[in-house]
Each structure stands twice: as C-alpha cells, then as structure tokens.
Scaffold this motif. Structure first.
Motif, PDB file in Angstrom:
ATOM      1  N   GLY A 108      75.159  24.010  28.899  1.00 38.28           N
ATOM      2  CA  GLY A 108      73.837  23.842  29.481  1.00 38.28           C
ATOM      3  C   GLY A 108      72.740  23.628  28.462  1.00 38.28           C
ATOM      4  N   ARG A 109      73.092  23.593  27.175  1.00 42.97           N
ATOM      5  CA  ARG A 109      72.098  23.462  26.119  1.00 42.97           C
ATOM      6  C   ARG A 109      72.499  22.347  25.152  1.00 42.97           C
ATOM      7  NH1 ARG A 109      70.863  29.845  25.048  1.00 42.97           N
ATOM      8  NH2 ARG A 109      71.968  30.608  26.881  1.00 42.97           N
ATOM      9  N   GLY A 110      71.499  21.783  24.499  1.00 45.42           N
ATOM     10  CA  GLY A 110      71.749  20.811  23.447  1.00 45.42           C
ATOM     11  C   GLY A 110      72.660  19.690  23.893  1.00 45.42           C
ATOM     12  N   GLU A 111      73.700  19.438  23.107  1.00 42.07           N
ATOM     13  CA  GLU A 111      74.620  18.339  23.372  1.00 42.07           C
ATOM     14  C   GLU A 111      75.860  18.767  24.168  1.00 42.07           C
ATOM     15  OE1 GLU A 111      75.518  15.724  20.120  1.00 42.07           O
ATOM     16  OE2 GLU A 111      73.584  16.108  19.141  1.00 42.07           O
ATOM     17  N   SER A 112      75.924  20.030  24.570  1.00 43.15           N
ATOM     18  CA  SER A 112      77.057  20.482  25.375  1.00 43.15           C
ATOM     19  C   SER A 112      76.827  20.163  26.844  1.00 43.15           C
ATOM     20  CB  SER A 112      77.279  21.990  25.208  1.00 43.15           C
ATOM     21  OG  SER A 112      77.812  22.284  23.930  1.00 43.15           O
ATOM     22  N   GLY A 113      77.920  20.075  27.574  1.00 45.98           N
ATOM     23  CA  GLY A 113      77.842  19.828  29.000  1.00 45.98           C
ATOM     24  C   GLY A 113      77.615  21.119  29.773  1.00 45.98           C
ATOM     25  N   ASP A 114      77.768  21.027  31.084  1.00 46.30           N
ATOM     26  CA  ASP A 114      77.588  22.180  31.956  1.00 46.30           C
ATOM     27  C   ASP A 114      78.457  21.976  33.187  1.00 46.30           C
ATOM     28  OD1 ASP A 114      76.649  24.618  32.803  1.00 46.30           O
ATOM     29  OD2 ASP A 114      74.540  24.068  32.822  1.00 46.30           O
ATOM     30  N   SER A 115      78.481  22.959  34.050  1.00 45.21           N
ATOM     31  CA  SER A 115      79.235  22.859  35.294  1.00 45.21           C
ATOM     32  C   SER A 115      78.327  23.243  36.449  1.00 45.21           C
ATOM     33  CB  SER A 115      80.455  23.781  35.249  1.00 45.21           C
ATOM     34  OG  SER A 115      80.062  25.116  34.952  1.00 45.21           O
ATOM     35  N   PRO A 116      78.616  22.777  37.662  1.00 46.86           N
ATOM     36  CA  PRO A 116      77.744  23.074  38.805  1.00 46.86           C
ATOM     37  C   PRO A 116      77.615  24.560  39.099  1.00 46.86           C
ATOM     38  CG  PRO A 116      79.238  21.270  39.320  1.00 46.86           C
ATOM     39  CD  PRO A 116      79.698  21.849  38.026  1.00 46.86           C
ATOM     40  N   GLU A 117      78.720  25.285  38.948  1.00 43.43           N
ATOM     41  CA  GLU A 117      78.715  26.723  39.222  1.00 43.43           C
ATOM     42  C   GLU A 117      78.930  27.480  37.918  1.00 43.43           C
ATOM     43  OE1 GLU A 117      78.001  28.073  42.104  1.00 43.43           O
ATOM     44  OE2 GLU A 117      77.811  26.110  43.082  1.00 43.43           O
ATOM     45  N   TYR A 118      78.070  28.471  37.650  1.00 42.81           N
ATOM     46  CA  TYR A 118      78.182  29.232  36.411  1.00 42.81           C
ATOM     47  C   TYR A 118      79.058  30.467  36.624  1.00 42.81           C
ATOM     48  CZ  TYR A 118      77.222  32.040  32.330  1.00 42.81           C
ATOM     49  OH  TYR A 118      77.376  32.794  31.197  1.00 42.81           O
ATOM     50  N   ALA A 119      79.814  30.816  35.588  1.00 43.88           N
ATOM     51  CA  ALA A 119      80.559  32.072  35.561  1.00 43.88           C
ATOM     52  C   ALA A 119      80.674  32.515  34.113  1.00 43.88           C
ATOM     53  CB  ALA A 119      81.952  31.904  36.166  1.00 43.88           C
ATOM     54  N   PRO A 141      56.030  26.530  17.793  1.00 47.71           N
ATOM     55  CA  PRO A 141      56.704  25.225  17.786  1.00 47.71           C
ATOM     56  C   PRO A 141      57.959  25.161  18.651  1.00 47.71           C
ATOM     57  CG  PRO A 141      57.147  26.405  15.749  1.00 47.71           C
ATOM     58  CD  PRO A 141      56.126  27.208  16.488  1.00 47.71           C
ATOM     59  N   ILE A 142      58.530  26.305  19.034  1.00 46.22           N
ATOM     60  CA  ILE A 142      59.779  26.268  19.793  1.00 46.22           C
ATOM     61  C   ILE A 142      59.574  26.523  21.285  1.00 46.22           C
ATOM     62  CG2 ILE A 142      61.178  26.941  17.801  1.00 46.22           C
ATOM     63  CD1 ILE A 142      61.293  29.762  18.966  1.00 46.22           C
ATOM     64  N   TRP A 143      58.316  26.588  21.722  1.00 48.15           N
ATOM     65  CA  TRP A 143      58.076  26.861  23.140  1.00 48.15           C
ATOM     66  C   TRP A 143      58.678  25.766  24.016  1.00 48.15           C
ATOM     67  CZ3 TRP A 143      56.845  31.132  25.603  1.00 48.15           C
ATOM     68  CH2 TRP A 143      56.548  31.051  26.969  1.00 48.15           C
ATOM     69  N   ALA A 144      58.592  24.524  23.571  1.00 46.16           N
ATOM     70  CA  ALA A 144      59.158  23.421  24.357  1.00 46.16           C
ATOM     71  C   ALA A 144      60.660  23.609  24.554  1.00 46.16           C
ATOM     72  CB  ALA A 144      58.864  22.084  23.688  1.00 46.16           C
ATOM     73  N   VAL A 145      61.342  24.124  23.530  1.00 43.50           N
ATOM     74  CA  VAL A 145      62.773  24.399  23.650  1.00 43.50           C
ATOM     75  C   VAL A 145      63.009  25.518  24.658  1.00 43.50           C
ATOM     76  CG1 VAL A 145      64.843  25.152  22.409  1.00 43.50           C
ATOM     77  CG2 VAL A 145      63.205  23.616  21.305  1.00 43.50           C
ATOM     78  N   ASN A 146      62.151  26.531  24.631  1.00 46.73           N
ATOM     79  CA  ASN A 146      62.268  27.622  25.602  1.00 46.73           C
ATOM     80  C   ASN A 146      62.233  27.079  27.033  1.00 46.73           C
ATOM     81  OD1 ASN A 146      62.235  29.358  23.433  1.00 46.73           O
ATOM     82  ND2 ASN A 146      60.168  30.128  23.796  1.00 46.73           N
ATOM     83  N   GLU A 147      61.274  26.216  27.300  1.00 51.20           N
ATOM     84  CA  GLU A 147      61.139  25.662  28.642  1.00 51.20           C
ATOM     85  C   GLU A 147      62.319  24.747  28.978  1.00 51.20           C
ATOM     86  OE1 GLU A 147      57.433  24.036  29.862  1.00 51.20           O
ATOM     87  OE2 GLU A 147      56.234  25.611  28.923  1.00 51.20           O
ATOM     88  N   ALA A 148      62.764  23.957  28.011  1.00 46.42           N
ATOM     89  CA  ALA A 148      63.880  23.038  28.258  1.00 46.42           C
ATOM     90  C   ALA A 148      65.151  23.790  28.630  1.00 46.42           C
ATOM     91  CB  ALA A 148      64.111  22.169  27.029  1.00 46.42           C
TER      92      ALA A 148
END
Length: 258
Positions: A56-67, A169-176
């Motif tokens: 869910g972050r950076g260049e990694s993928g994610d899945s519809p359901e989290y566990a 400077p990292i607030w934008a990352v926090n929101e993303a």
C-alpha cells in the motif's frame, strides 16, 4: 527497486545494499523504505541491508482486503530474498508487526525493536473507536484530518505539535499513506503487550528506546523486553521516538554481527 511477489500475489518492492549478514529493516506508520535512507549507509559496511515498501506504500502493490497475515507474508518474502533467514529491525507499529511475524514463526535469527506501540498499565489506551473514526475519514477522503486524528488520538501528540508537523517536508507523504493507518491499527490491536505469547519466544531480542522519548513509549519498550526470555532493553541517545542515527547504526551493526 527490485521486486518480489508475496504469497497472495502482491508485488513488494525492495532495495538491497551492503555486504555481510542480512538485516531486513521494517518501517512503521506512514513511512516507506526511504525512512532508512540515513541508516543504510551506517549499516552497509557491516551488513547486507534489505529495505522495502510495505504493501500500500511506495512502489509496492496492495490487495482489496487487508489482513495482518498478508503483511507477515510480505516480510517473509523479503527474508527469502535475503537467503531464507535474517536479522530484523523494526520500529513503531512496524515493531508490533515484526513481533507478530516472529510469533508466527518467521525465519528471524535475531530481532531488534524500537519503541513498539503498546500501552502498559498506567497509560491510557487510544479511544475504543479510533479505527472506526479513521475509516469514516478515509471514506470521505479527508486525509489531512485522518493524519491529524491518528497523531493526536493514537500517538498522543498535542495540537501544537501536530500543527508543526503539518509545516514539515514529509507531511505530503503522511497524507499520501493515510489509507495505511488502518493497517497499523489492525497490527496494534488493543495495544496490550502480549506477555503470555512473548514468554515462549526465545530468539535473541534487543528492544531500544531513545532517551528523549515519551514515557509511554519508554514503558512499552521496557515491558516488551521484560516479557521476552531472551530480551534486553537498551536506552540510547535521541529525541522523541528517534535515536541518533550514528548510535543506532553502530548498535544494530554490533547486534547483527555478534
């Protein structure tokens, strides 16, 4: 970045650097692998470092359901890339995740933790509805409010401190990465130190806290170490929830290579 496919098919992005015994670095809330940009050069002369973007972050993928189990599998996939076993260093909610992975049998040779997000007796736990409130904020795409709520209600930062963070400077990352806060809340559960389960974990574990951190984080680190049969607590120079990087690098290198 290099890529590895986790058990559920999610692609996990990672970087490898250095030479020596493998150590996987696992970040906490909000962050991706770049949180370790200053630490990797300290470790690389002594260890082969593996840093990765949690799902869910950076260049990694994610899945519809989290566990939580899927995140454990992600860490195991990176450890396999490191040769099948590795030292793991994790901080913040990442420390909680590393503990869950260790207790689930991940091939961790040594475990180093920085201020896991637990609350011991005497310190109030986060609001019972913190996860629901965050979910509503994210459903309405109110990312800034979600970040502010997490920092205030879960981490206990004052409104003035949060306001200062907003200017950083990292607030934008926090929101993303605000959508991943729900993942960290799932990992932390009710924030109780899992004393009974930790009693059966015998792998050598180093639990760190900084000299300038919050009382609740210091207490959580010390209680975690005390619950582990082979745990050791160590306080190092630093500010709130942060250890001086040269000291942290030297400490981890010594721990990983001993």
């Amino acid at each position: 970045m290099r890529k590895v496919v986790s058990r559920d098919g999610t692609t996990i992005a990672y970087e490898k650097a250095g030479d020596g015994p493998p150590i996987v670095l696992l970040n906490g809330s909000f962050r991706d692998h770049t949180i370790f940009d200053a630490l990797v050069p300290e470790l690389a002369p002594h260890c082969t470092t593996y840093v990765y973007d949690r799902r869910g972050r950076g260049e990694s993928g994610d899945s519809p359901e989290y566990a939580v189990a899927r995140e454990i599998e992600d860490l195991e996939a990176v450890i396999q890339e490191a040769g099948g076993s590795a030292v793991v260093f994790a901080g913040s909610s990442g420390a909680n995740l590393a503990i869950e992975a260790a207790l689930a049998g991940a091939p961790i040779t040594k475990l180093a933790l920085h201020e896991p997000f637990y609350r011991v007796d005497g310190f109030p736990k986060p609001p019972w509805n913190v996860a629901k409130t965050l979910r509503v904020l994210m459903e309405e795409d109110r990312r800034q409010e979600a970040v502010e709520y997490f920092l205030g209600s879960f981490l206990g930062l004052t409104p003035d401190t949060v306001a200062q963070w907003r200017k950083g400077p990292i607030w934008a990352v926090n929101e993303a990465n605000a959508h991943t806060l729900a993942y960290d809340l799932a990992i932390c559960g009710d924030c109780s130190v899992p004393v009974d389960r930790l009693a059966g974990y015998t792998t050598q574990t180093l639990v760190l806290n900084s000299a300038g951190t919050s009382d609740w984080l210091r207490a959580a680190a010390q209680a975690t170490a005390a619950a582990l049969p082979n745990g050791r607590s160590l306080e190092l120079p630093g500010s709130w929830h942060r250890i001086d990087m040269d000291v942290l690098g030297r400490t981890l290198a010594e721990f990983a290579t001993a």
